[in-house]
Design an enzyme around this catalytic site. Structure first.
Site, PDB file in Angstrom:
ATOM      1  N   HIS A 153     -21.574  38.105  86.843  1.00  0.00           N
ATOM      2  CA  HIS A 153     -21.129  39.090  85.848  1.00  0.00           C
ATOM      3  C   HIS A 153     -21.409  40.488  86.358  1.00  0.00           C
ATOM      4  CE1 HIS A 153     -25.453  38.615  84.703  1.00  0.00           C
ATOM      5  NE2 HIS A 153     -25.366  39.926  84.473  1.00  0.00           N
ATOM      6  N   HIS A 200     -23.046  35.909  78.724  1.00  0.00           N
ATOM      7  CA  HIS A 200     -22.152  37.054  78.931  1.00  0.00           C
ATOM      8  C   HIS A 200     -21.446  36.922  80.276  1.00  0.00           C
ATOM      9  CE1 HIS A 200     -25.694  38.174  81.146  1.00  0.00           C
ATOM     10  NE2 HIS A 200     -25.352  39.418  81.370  1.00  0.00           N
ATOM     11  N   HIS A 215     -24.814  47.207  87.603  1.00  0.00           N
ATOM     12  CA  HIS A 215     -25.123  46.155  88.568  1.00  0.00           C
ATOM     13  C   HIS A 215     -24.069  45.064  88.579  1.00  0.00           C
ATOM     14  CE1 HIS A 215     -27.018  44.264  84.930  1.00  0.00           C
ATOM     15  NE2 HIS A 215     -26.610  43.141  85.498  1.00  0.00           N
ATOM     16  N   HIS A 247     -35.453  38.720  80.589  1.00  0.00           N
ATOM     17  CA  HIS A 247     -34.750  39.476  79.556  1.00  0.00           C
ATOM     18  C   HIS A 247     -35.036  38.880  78.179  1.00  0.00           C
ATOM     19  CE1 HIS A 247     -32.458  41.833  82.344  1.00  0.00           C
ATOM     20  NE2 HIS A 247     -31.775  40.816  82.826  1.00  0.00           N
ATOM     21  N   TYR A 256     -33.915  42.971  89.597  1.00  0.00           N
ATOM     22  CA  TYR A 256     -32.938  44.002  89.941  1.00  0.00           C
ATOM     23  C   TYR A 256     -33.374  44.663  91.245  1.00  0.00           C
ATOM     24  CZ  TYR A 256     -30.929  43.659  85.272  1.00  0.00           C
ATOM     25  OH  TYR A 256     -30.315  43.211  84.144  1.00  0.00           O
ATOM     26  N   GLU A 266     -28.301  42.127  90.974  1.00  0.00           N
ATOM     27  CA  GLU A 266     -29.254  41.310  90.224  1.00  0.00           C
ATOM     28  C   GLU A 266     -29.173  39.876  90.717  1.00  0.00           C
ATOM     29  OE1 GLU A 266     -30.283  40.104  85.580  1.00  0.00           O
ATOM     30  OE2 GLU A 266     -28.203  40.336  86.197  1.00  0.00           O
TER      31      GLU A 266
END
Length: 308
Positions: A153, A200, A215, A247, A256, A266
């Site tokens: 993503h 996501h 990112h 997270h 990161y 990431e």
């Protein structure tokens, strides 16, 4: 079957400042496999377990960042229908001819309200993962470096994240999984959207400048591999932004870090499975530190300020 006709994030073209240095980094540290070079000098990569010819394209330029982000769709028919739907929505589209991007069919290109350039495509040459399609082994033993499973993503910064989110919802059928709300409890600071069962496939953050990359993210199989990635980064003196940590949003475990040109990348694992009958998750601004970095419960300056 995809839920929306859009299968998944398919490719990202990233601008780098020194191609030789970048090829070394993406090959030997990140552990992608080089799959080709074109006449314009772009270099193509895939992760070890991706079946399509490429997911990351590097282009040398005088500034870092991302040129475009592409989504693979289910079929040429879906591609035609989505092109028509974009035009009916008032979005100008451009047809990129087959072969302009190596081993990739015709693409439909458009610009979102945040200024980012997106693409849709249905065809990319299938090269496999080196294991074959009959009684394959569990993994490929010739992997280098971190060696992620897939390009997963992107998180993008821009002004009109509401317009971009709405475009992806209304035209492509994406759904919101999580939001971060500003002090007024109404305005989104961030929105996380999906076309699949992932937490996501794209994330958007409100920012004063358009067309910014925060990112591009790569999936690993386990927390142990995230820790191993941290070791590899340290061995190679990679600039780490933060991590390993977790997270709150999506519940993924993360690191990161920056490529040699300053593009943030990431590596992560985990996160929950999402289905359309689930409720959105909301994070108030007072909890944004815990939302992004669950363990530290606060944001660092580089994470907020550095975009390309």
């Amino acid at each position: 079957m995809p839920m929306t006709g859009v299968l998944r994030p398919g490719h990202a073209q990233i601008r780098v400042l020194d191609m030789d240095e970048s090829v070394h980094f993406y090959t030997n540290v990140l552990g992608l496999k080089e799959t080709g070079r074109d006449k314009s000098g772009r270099v193509y990569f895939k992760t070890w377990d991706e079946r399509d010819h490429n997911s990351v394209i590097l282009r040398q330029a005088d500034r870092a960042g991302m040129d475009f982000f592409g989504f693979k769709v289910e079929s040429k028919e879906v591609l035609e229908n989505l092109d028509k739907a974009l035009k009916a929505y008032g979005v100008t589209t451009e047809r990129m001819p087959a072969g302009e991007l190596m081993e990739t069919g015709e693409r439909v290109r458009f610009k979102a309200p945040t200024g980012h350039t997106f693409e849709l495509y249905a065809e990319k040459n299938h090269v496999g993962n080196g294991l074959g399609d009959v009684a394959p082994e569990a993994w490929n033993p010739d992997q280098k470096g971190i060696s992620p499973v897939r390009m997963d993503h992107a998180l993008l910064y821009g002004k009109d994240i509401d317009g971009t989110r709405k475009l992806f919802e209304d035209v492509f059928g994406f759904r919101v999984t999580e939001r971060v709300k500003l002090e007024d409890k109404t305005t989104d600071l961030a929105a996380f959207i999906t076309c699949s069962t992932k937490a996501h496939d794209l994330a958007l953050v409100r920012h004063g400048e358009d067309d910014k990359l925060h990112h591009v993210s790569f999936l690993l199989d386990s927390w142990e591999q995230v820790l191993r990635a941290a070791d590899i980064m340290s061995m190679n003196r990679v600039s780490i932004d933060i991590g390993p940590t977790r997270h709150g949003i999506t519940r993924g475990a993360t690191i990161y870090f920056f490529d040699p040109s300053g593009n943030r990348l990431e590596t992560f694992c985990g996160g929950y499975e999402w289905y359309p009958d689930m409720h959105e998750i909301t994070w108030p601004i007072e909890e944004v530190g815990r939302a992004i970095f669950y363990h530290d419960r606060k944001l660092n300056e580089a994470f907020l300020a550095v975009v390309t």
